[in-house]
Design a protein around this motif. Structure first.
Motif, PDB file in Angstrom:
ATOM      1  N   LEU A 230       0.829  -1.208   0.000  1.00 30.14           N
ATOM      2  CA  LEU A 230       0.000   0.000   0.000  1.00 30.14           C
ATOM      3  C   LEU A 230       0.860   1.253   0.000  1.00 30.14           C
ATOM      4  O   LEU A 230       0.488   2.257  -0.603  1.00 30.14           O
ATOM      5  N   TYR A 231       1.998   1.178   0.667  1.00 27.38           N
ATOM      6  CA  TYR A 231       2.895   2.332   0.663  1.00 27.38           C
ATOM      7  C   TYR A 231       3.330   2.664  -0.755  1.00 27.38           C
ATOM      8  O   TYR A 231       3.284   3.806  -1.186  1.00 27.38           O
ATOM      9  N   LYS A 232       3.756   1.637  -1.486  1.00 28.06           N
ATOM     10  CA  LYS A 232       4.255   1.863  -2.845  1.00 28.06           C
ATOM     11  C   LYS A 232       3.143   2.265  -3.803  1.00 28.06           C
ATOM     12  O   LYS A 232       3.374   3.032  -4.733  1.00 28.06           O
ATOM     13  N   THR A 233       1.932   1.757  -3.602  1.00 23.89           N
ATOM     14  CA  THR A 233       0.864   2.057  -4.551  1.00 23.89           C
ATOM     15  C   THR A 233       0.091   3.325  -4.207  1.00 23.89           C
ATOM     16  O   THR A 233      -0.469   3.952  -5.102  1.00 23.89           O
ATOM     17  N   LEU A 234       0.050   3.721  -2.951  1.00 28.33           N
ATOM     18  CA  LEU A 234      -0.735   4.904  -2.565  1.00 28.33           C
ATOM     19  C   LEU A 234       0.116   6.059  -2.043  1.00 28.33           C
ATOM     20  O   LEU A 234       0.065   7.159  -2.573  1.00 28.33           O
ATOM     21  N   LEU A 235       0.852   5.798  -0.988  1.00 27.53           N
ATOM     22  CA  LEU A 235       1.568   6.891  -0.333  1.00 27.53           C
ATOM     23  C   LEU A 235       2.667   7.500  -1.194  1.00 27.53           C
ATOM     24  O   LEU A 235       2.806   8.723  -1.240  1.00 27.53           O
ATOM     25  N   PHE A 236       3.428   6.679  -1.866  1.00 28.28           N
ATOM     26  CA  PHE A 236       4.533   7.220  -2.652  1.00 28.28           C
ATOM     27  C   PHE A 236       4.057   8.137  -3.780  1.00 28.28           C
ATOM     28  O   PHE A 236       4.544   9.263  -3.904  1.00 28.28           O
ATOM     29  N   PRO A 237       3.084   7.734  -4.618  1.00 26.86           N
ATOM     30  CA  PRO A 237       2.632   8.651  -5.680  1.00 26.86           C
ATOM     31  C   PRO A 237       1.958   9.914  -5.144  1.00 26.86           C
ATOM     32  O   PRO A 237       2.169  11.005  -5.679  1.00 26.86           O
ATOM     33  N   ILE A 238       1.174   9.771  -4.091  1.00 26.04           N
ATOM     34  CA  ILE A 238       0.525  10.952  -3.516  1.00 26.04           C
ATOM     35  C   ILE A 238       1.571  11.875  -2.906  1.00 26.04           C
ATOM     36  O   ILE A 238       1.508  13.094  -3.060  1.00 26.04           O
ATOM     37  N   GLY A 239       2.545  11.302  -2.229  1.00 22.70           N
ATOM     38  CA  GLY A 239       3.621  12.101  -1.642  1.00 22.70           C
ATOM     39  C   GLY A 239       4.454  12.806  -2.692  1.00 22.70           C
ATOM     40  O   GLY A 239       4.834  13.971  -2.536  1.00 22.70           O
ATOM     41  N   MET A 240       4.737  12.124  -3.787  1.00 20.06           N
ATOM     42  CA  MET A 240       5.503  12.728  -4.877  1.00 20.06           C
ATOM     43  C   MET A 240       4.717  13.878  -5.508  1.00 20.06           C
ATOM     44  O   MET A 240       5.261  14.963  -5.757  1.00 20.06           O
ATOM     45  N   ALA A 241       3.432  13.651  -5.761  1.00 20.37           N
ATOM     46  CA  ALA A 241       2.590  14.715  -6.333  1.00 20.37           C
ATOM     47  C   ALA A 241       2.512  15.902  -5.383  1.00 20.37           C
ATOM     48  O   ALA A 241       2.598  17.062  -5.808  1.00 20.37           O
ATOM     49  N   HIS A 242       2.363  15.622  -4.106  1.00 22.00           N
ATOM     50  CA  HIS A 242       2.296  16.706  -3.121  1.00 22.00           C
ATOM     51  C   HIS A 242       3.604  17.500  -3.090  1.00 22.00           C
ATOM     52  O   HIS A 242       3.577  18.738  -3.016  1.00 22.00           O
ATOM     53  N   GLY A 243       4.718  16.818  -3.157  1.00 23.41           N
ATOM     54  CA  GLY A 243       6.007  17.514  -3.147  1.00 23.41           C
ATOM     55  C   GLY A 243       6.183  18.428  -4.349  1.00 23.41           C
ATOM     56  O   GLY A 243       6.629  19.569  -4.224  1.00 23.41           O
ATOM     57  N   ILE A 244       5.804  17.933  -5.508  1.00 24.91           N
ATOM     58  CA  ILE A 244       5.905  18.750  -6.727  1.00 24.91           C
ATOM     59  C   ILE A 244       4.962  19.939  -6.656  1.00 24.91           C
ATOM     60  O   ILE A 244       5.334  21.072  -6.990  1.00 24.91           O
ATOM     61  N   LEU A 245       3.728  19.709  -6.196  1.00 30.53           N
ATOM     62  CA  LEU A 245       2.763  20.804  -6.086  1.00 30.53           C
ATOM     63  C   LEU A 245       3.189  21.818  -5.019  1.00 30.53           C
ATOM     64  O   LEU A 245       2.961  23.024  -5.181  1.00 30.53           O
ATOM     65  N   PHE A 246       3.810  21.350  -3.938  1.00 37.92           N
ATOM     66  CA  PHE A 246       4.297  22.256  -2.905  1.00 37.92           C
ATOM     67  C   PHE A 246       5.374  23.186  -3.458  1.00 37.92           C
ATOM     68  O   PHE A 246       5.341  24.404  -3.233  1.00 37.92           O
ATOM     69  N   ILE A 247       6.319  22.613  -4.194  1.00 39.68           N
ATOM     70  CA  ILE A 247       7.383  23.432  -4.789  1.00 39.68           C
ATOM     71  C   ILE A 247       6.798  24.427  -5.783  1.00 39.68           C
ATOM     72  O   ILE A 247       7.185  25.604  -5.799  1.00 39.68           O
ATOM     73  N   ALA A 248       5.841  23.982  -6.591  1.00 42.93           N
ATOM     74  CA  ALA A 248       5.193  24.880  -7.555  1.00 42.93           C
ATOM     75  C   ALA A 248       4.439  25.991  -6.829  1.00 42.93           C
ATOM     76  O   ALA A 248       4.461  27.153  -7.260  1.00 42.93           O
ATOM     77  N   TYR A 249       3.766  25.663  -5.722  1.00 44.39           N
ATOM     78  CA  TYR A 249       3.021  26.653  -4.938  1.00 44.39           C
ATOM     79  C   TYR A 249       3.960  27.734  -4.397  1.00 44.39           C
ATOM     80  O   TYR A 249       3.683  28.928  -4.514  1.00 44.39           O
ATOM     81  N   VAL A 250       5.064  27.309  -3.820  1.00 45.08           N
ATOM     82  CA  VAL A 250       6.026  28.262  -3.250  1.00 45.08           C
ATOM     83  C   VAL A 250       6.607  29.148  -4.353  1.00 45.08           C
ATOM     84  O   VAL A 250       6.679  30.371  -4.207  1.00 45.08           O
ATOM     85  N   TYR A 251       7.008  28.547  -5.457  1.00 42.34           N
ATOM     86  CA  TYR A 251       7.573  29.310  -6.579  1.00 42.34           C
ATOM     87  C   TYR A 251       6.552  30.302  -7.140  1.00 42.34           C
ATOM     88  O   TYR A 251       6.877  31.479  -7.361  1.00 42.34           O
ATOM     89  N   LEU A 252       5.326  29.841  -7.376  1.00 43.20           N
ATOM     90  CA  LEU A 252       4.306  30.726  -7.942  1.00 43.20           C
ATOM     91  C   LEU A 252       3.910  31.843  -6.977  1.00 43.20           C
ATOM     92  O   LEU A 252       3.595  32.956  -7.408  1.00 43.20           O
ATOM     93  N   ALA A 253       3.936  31.569  -5.681  1.00 45.17           N
ATOM     94  CA  ALA A 253       3.628  32.615  -4.705  1.00 45.17           C
ATOM     95  C   ALA A 253       4.666  33.737  -4.783  1.00 45.17           C
ATOM     96  O   ALA A 253       4.311  34.923  -4.767  1.00 45.17           O
ATOM     97  N   PHE A 254       5.944  33.371  -4.895  1.00 44.64           N
ATOM     98  CA  PHE A 254       6.975  34.390  -5.050  1.00 44.64           C
ATOM     99  C   PHE A 254       6.812  35.134  -6.372  1.00 44.64           C
ATOM    100  O   PHE A 254       7.007  36.346  -6.442  1.00 44.64           O
ATOM    101  N   ALA A 255       6.451  34.417  -7.418  1.00 42.27           N
ATOM    102  CA  ALA A 255       6.264  35.045  -8.722  1.00 42.27           C
ATOM    103  C   ALA A 255       5.063  35.990  -8.726  1.00 42.27           C
ATOM    104  O   ALA A 255       5.064  37.000  -9.440  1.00 42.27           O
ATOM    105  N   LEU A 256       4.042  35.688  -7.938  1.00 34.23           N
ATOM    106  CA  LEU A 256       2.837  36.528  -7.900  1.00 34.23           C
ATOM    107  C   LEU A 256       2.961  37.719  -6.951  1.00 34.23           C
ATOM    108  O   LEU A 256       2.094  38.589  -6.967  1.00 34.23           O
ATOM    109  N   LYS A 257       3.991  37.745  -6.136  1.00 38.68           N
ATOM    110  CA  LYS A 257       4.117  38.807  -5.130  1.00 38.68           C
ATOM    111  C   LYS A 257       3.979  40.189  -5.728  1.00 38.68           C
ATOM    112  O   LYS A 257       3.172  41.002  -5.257  1.00 38.68           O
TER     113      LYS A 257
END
Length: 95
Positions: free
Chosen positions: A33-60
């Protein structure tokens, strides 16, 4: 750019909630379950988090945020449901 930020904010918030719920439900010993659920969700969350932080600075400057506003927008990414609130409160429609 505001539309992209809105989509990323919602995606980041939803992935954070999904990751949190799955972490509560999955036993640490269940690697399948870790490999099929947590890892992909965690990876997507990490990418979206980085995009959120970058876009917030860009929108300032585009959104005329002060450094204090940017701090609150960035802090919202660490709180469950925080990105939803930040997106509604701080992001103005592009004119």
């Amino acid at each position: 750019m505001t539309t992209i930020f809105r989509w990323v904010a919602w995606g980041e918030g939803l992935s954070y909630i999904a990751l949190f719920i799955n972490m509560l439900l999955i036993k640490p010993s269940d690697l399948t379950l870790y490999k099929t659920l947590l890892f992909p969700i965690g990876m997507a969350h990490g990418i979206l988090f980085i995009a959120y932080v970058y876009l917030a600075f860009a929108l300032k400057s585009q959104q005329n945020w002060s450094w204090k506003d940017l701090f609150w927008v960035e802090l919202a990414s660490f709180l469950p449901f925080g990105t939803f609130v930040a997106e509604k409160r701080f992001v103005k429609n592009a004119s």
